[in-house]
Design an enzyme around this catalytic site. Structure first.
Site, PDB file in Angstrom:
ATOM      1  N   HIS A  92     -10.674  -4.574   9.236  1.00 23.12           N
ATOM      2  CA  HIS A  92     -11.311  -4.413   7.921  1.00 23.12           C
ATOM      3  C   HIS A  92     -12.644  -3.677   8.038  1.00 23.12           C
ATOM      4  O   HIS A  92     -13.521  -3.841   7.200  1.00 23.12           O
ATOM      5  CB  HIS A  92     -11.576  -5.773   7.262  1.00 23.12           C
ATOM      6  CG  HIS A  92     -10.354  -6.460   6.747  1.00 23.12           C
ATOM      7  ND1 HIS A  92      -9.403  -7.014   7.573  1.00 23.12           N
ATOM      8  CD2 HIS A  92      -9.919  -6.692   5.484  1.00 23.12           C
ATOM      9  CE1 HIS A  92      -8.446  -7.565   6.847  1.00 23.12           C
ATOM     10  NE2 HIS A  92      -8.728  -7.387   5.576  1.00 23.12           N
ATOM     11  N   GLU A 131       0.817  -1.224   0.000  1.00 27.48           N
ATOM     12  CA  GLU A 131       0.000   0.000   0.000  1.00 27.48           C
ATOM     13  C   GLU A 131       0.845   1.266   0.000  1.00 27.48           C
ATOM     14  O   GLU A 131       0.555   2.221  -0.726  1.00 27.48           O
ATOM     15  CB  GLU A 131      -0.969   0.011   1.187  1.00 27.48           C
ATOM     16  CG  GLU A 131      -2.183  -0.895   1.007  1.00 27.48           C
ATOM     17  CD  GLU A 131      -1.907  -2.340   1.391  1.00 27.48           C
ATOM     18  OE1 GLU A 131      -0.791  -2.631   1.866  1.00 27.48           O
ATOM     19  OE2 GLU A 131      -2.804  -3.185   1.221  1.00 27.48           O
TER      20      GLU A 131
END
Lengths: 401, 337
Positions: free
Chosen positions: A143, A74
């Protein structure tokens, strides 16, 4: 930030309905057709079309040179996005879960956000970082977070939190055309939500809140996932004769303070609902905007409702408590009980409304978990029943079946 | 930029020997410019004329010059907190550099960036960066952009060996190698991660790290500008041909402290060690010796260059000291484009 002057474009030829996910897909495809410098980079964005299938079909049209599957890096892809944006491209960086923006923080906060300023206005970073927010998907603590407040805190970034397919499409197109780094948060529970989206080309400016429902008694300011919840709350309140105005800020940066303050001035009561953590969050910022701008018109303290200040738990019984939905639910109920005083009647002369449970139950149908049920039903290809492990003592599945 | 053009034009009429001579003298000029600039920066700090701190590049000049001389004008570089040398080597003007260091309006960033953030689009400088390895993504992204646009530019990412501790570097090296992005990673190993010797922080073989990604890695003496230039020229050439990234490790030494205020350094390195490097491996001294040995320049020619540079530096400082500060109203300008 200057007060916005542009008027909110309205849905005109709303001849068709598409999902939130399709709206995102269309915005990307249209901008990629329009501008060859736009490209997508992220994990499983090409053939997989992301785990949410939002990008399906794009690699077939634009090829792997413009829809680029990246390693699970990321920070790296955000960094590549910054560098590409500085040198003539318009990258759209896909960060699958909003929780993972933490891995991009140096690139977003220290690089993207500051480069234009640090260079005295010479360099620009026209990149979009698309990511998700929202709990109740039973995905647990890493998440499920809604971290848009983090990015909203940093000067130099713009932050967008759309709540409908129409807004998602128009705002994403604007984000791609913007010369600044824009962080675009999509509620992952909303990807299947359908709404009217015209075929014709349109964009929606940032910093222009949308009055999703006009009202006179109370203002509900909401963001992203909580806008749909607020709209249902307003519907429930209307059954008790309370007219709620629902304001969707659409972008937290820039923030349309004017529309929020005007509404609070008009109604005298305001509640702010956002799915980020309540502490030091978006609700705090907007509540202070209202307190500063509408203080002398307020009949009650501004109420704010964010996510509970706990890591998002896995068990549905626990998780459902953490989103502001049940709290808004209870709050609607309490408010409904206070109709006379709200209308300027004698304080303490609250009346018991006829069937408070109906209010609560009706509201539950449209809760965040309700949206989850819609998603689950799609997967199961049938109605969910109380045998399905949705959990949640607050959610009576019989109501949803 | 102008002298570069002159070099190109002169190729038609001048002999190979003259061209060679001109190239070496240009190395000297550029390296000495950086040295004199940095000495002046130190003076501005000591004289309390410069706000904040600065990280001097003295001792490492051969790397910035050797690499940048191998680049095209439109190639990109990203730099570090110790970035003055890279900016000057890529073509930044002395007076605007000084103005930025003093926080003045005519500075490269209108005084908003300062020593650690000098960026100059005109010369392909995408910015010095105060986050260690912070620009690795930017350089690799610029390389990706160049490849996508088919511009045949390359991007050079300068960083110190301290950046080897940052994960971002490995993420982007992986992608640069996977996608054959035109990136030259230049690791200036000045031996110290701030106040700690790199061997205390860096496990294994340094060279093995980029090689693990399939990146050609070359380790050289960063004090010899000739070696740096020749190696960079070869790597830049193959990168431009689309053969993927390369990694250049240059051994060097930071003659001054981590920053201008780092005066007492004996707790992390010995004076003896400093003297060894300064007396035996000063890149400018080595270059002068070579120029004289190969009869590429005599004392008179070198003195003339030095005199010109001293005047340029002096004028630059004068310009910066007399330049206006930015208007206070500029504080919230350029937050958004």
């Amino acid at each position: 930030m200057k007060a916005p002057t542009q008027k909110t474009p309205q849905v005109t030829s709303a001849g068709r309905e598409i999902t939130f996910g399709q709206a995102i897909n269309e915005a990307l495809a249209e901008e990629m057709r329009r501008d060859p410098t736009v490209f997508i980079i992220g994990e499983d964005v090409a053939e997989a079309g992301t785990p949410f299938k939002v990008l399906s079909g794009l690699v077939e049209e634009f090829g792997r040179g413009r829809v680029i599957d990246s390693p699970i890096s990321e920070a790296g892809i955000a960094g590549l996005g910054v560098g590409a944006a500085m040198t003539g491209m318009r990258p759209v960086v896909d960060i699958m879960f909003g929780d993972f923006v933490t891995l991009t923080m140096d690139q977003m906060v220290n690089q993207a956000a500051k480069i234009h300023y640090m260079s005295g206005g010479k360099l620009k970073v026209p990149m979009v970082l698309r990511t998700t927010l929202g709990a109740t998907r039973r995905s647990a603590a890493q998440h499920s977070q809604s971290l848009h407040a983090w990015l909203s805190h940093v000067p130099g970034l713009k932050v967008v939190v759309p709540s409908t397919p129409y807004d998602a499409k128009g705002l994403l197109k604007t984000a791609i055309r913007d010369d600044n780094p824009v962080v675009f948060f999509e509620d992952k529970m909303m990807y299947q939500l359908k709404g009217p989206v015209p075929e014709s080309e349109y964009t929606i400016p940032f910093g222009v809140a949308d009055i999703k429902r006009a009202g006179t008694d109370i203002t509900i300011v909401a963001t992203s996932s909580m806008v749909q919840v607020a709209l249902r709350a307003a519907e429930v309140l209307s059954e008790s004769g309370i007219s709620a105005e629902v304001i969707d800020v659409r972008s937290t940066v820039p923030l349309d303070k004017q529309t929020i303050i005007e509404s609070a001035n008009k109604t005298g009561r305001a509640i702010v609902v956002d799915e980020g953590y309540e502490r030091y969050g978006v609700t705090a910022e907007i509540a202070s905007v209202i307190a500063e701008g509408a203080f002398y018109y307020l009949d009650a303290p501004v109420k704010r409702m964010g996510a509970m200040d706990v890591p998002v738990p896995f068990s549905p019984v626990l998780e459902d408590q953490t989103v502001p939905t049940p709290e808004l639910n209870d709050w609607c109920f309490r408010l409904a009980r206070q109709v006379p005083s709200l209308r300027g009647g004698t304080p303490g002369a609250d009346r018991q409304i006829d069937a408070p449970d109906v209010v609560v139950q009706a509201y539950q149908r449209y809760s965040v978990s309700g949206l989850y049920c819609i998603d689950l039903e799609r997967r199961l290809q049938r109605k969910v029943t109380d045998n399905d492990t949705l959990g949640g003592r607050r959610w009576d599945l019989k109501l949803l079946a | 930029m102008n002298s570069k053009l002159k070099t190109k034009n002169s190729k038609l009429s001048r002999s190979p020997v003259a061209i060679e001579r001109e190239k070496w003298l240009r190395f000297y000029r550029q390296m000495l410019k950086i040295r004199l600039f940095e000495e002046q920066v130190n003076q501005l700090y000591l004289g309390a004329k410069m706000p904040g701190l600065a990280h001097l590049y003295i001792g490492e000049e051969a790397i910035a010059v050797g690499v940048c001389e191998a680049l095209r004008g439109d190639d990109y570089i990203t730099s570090t907190h110790r970035g003055h040398g890279h900016c000057l080597a890529k073509g930044a003007a002395v007076e605007r550099m000084f103005a930025e260091l003093l926080g003045k309006a005519p500075g490269y960033c209108r005084g908003k960036g300062g020593s650690m953030h000098i960026a100059d689009q005109e010369t392909g400088n995408l910015g010095a960066n105060a986050i260690v390895a912070g620009s690795a993504g930017i350089a690799t992204g610029a390389a990706m952009s160049a490849k996508m646009r088919g511009s045949n530019q390359i991007a050079v990412c300068f960083f110190g060996e301290g950046a080897l501790g940052q994960g971002l570097l490995y993420e982007v090296m992986n992608m640069a190698s996977l996608w054959k992005l035109p990136t030259l990673f230049v690791c200036e190993n000045n031996q110290y991660n701030e106040y700690t010797h790199y061997q205390e922080t860096t496990a294994g073989d340094l060279k093995a790290r980029p090689e693990a990604f399939g990146i050609e890695t070359v380790s050289i003496d960063g004090q010899d500008v000739g070696v740096v230039y020749t190696t960079a020229l070869r790597l830049v050439g193959q990168i431009r041909q689309g053969k993927g990234p390369a990694f250049l490790i240059c051994d060097t030494y930071r003659f001054h402290g981590h920053h201008v205020g780092d005066i007492n350094r004996t707790y992390y390195r010995s004076k003896h060690e400093e003297e060894e490097w300064k007396s035996k491996r000063d890149p400018l001294v080595l270059l002068v010796a070579r120029l004289k040995a190969q009869k590429l320049a005599n004392d008179k020619a070198l003195a003339k260059i030095e005199e010109e540079l001293r005047r340029e530096i002096e004028a630059g400082v004068e310009f910066a000291l007399n330049a206006p500060y930015p208007d206070a109203a500029e504080v919230d300008q350029h937050v958004y484009a």
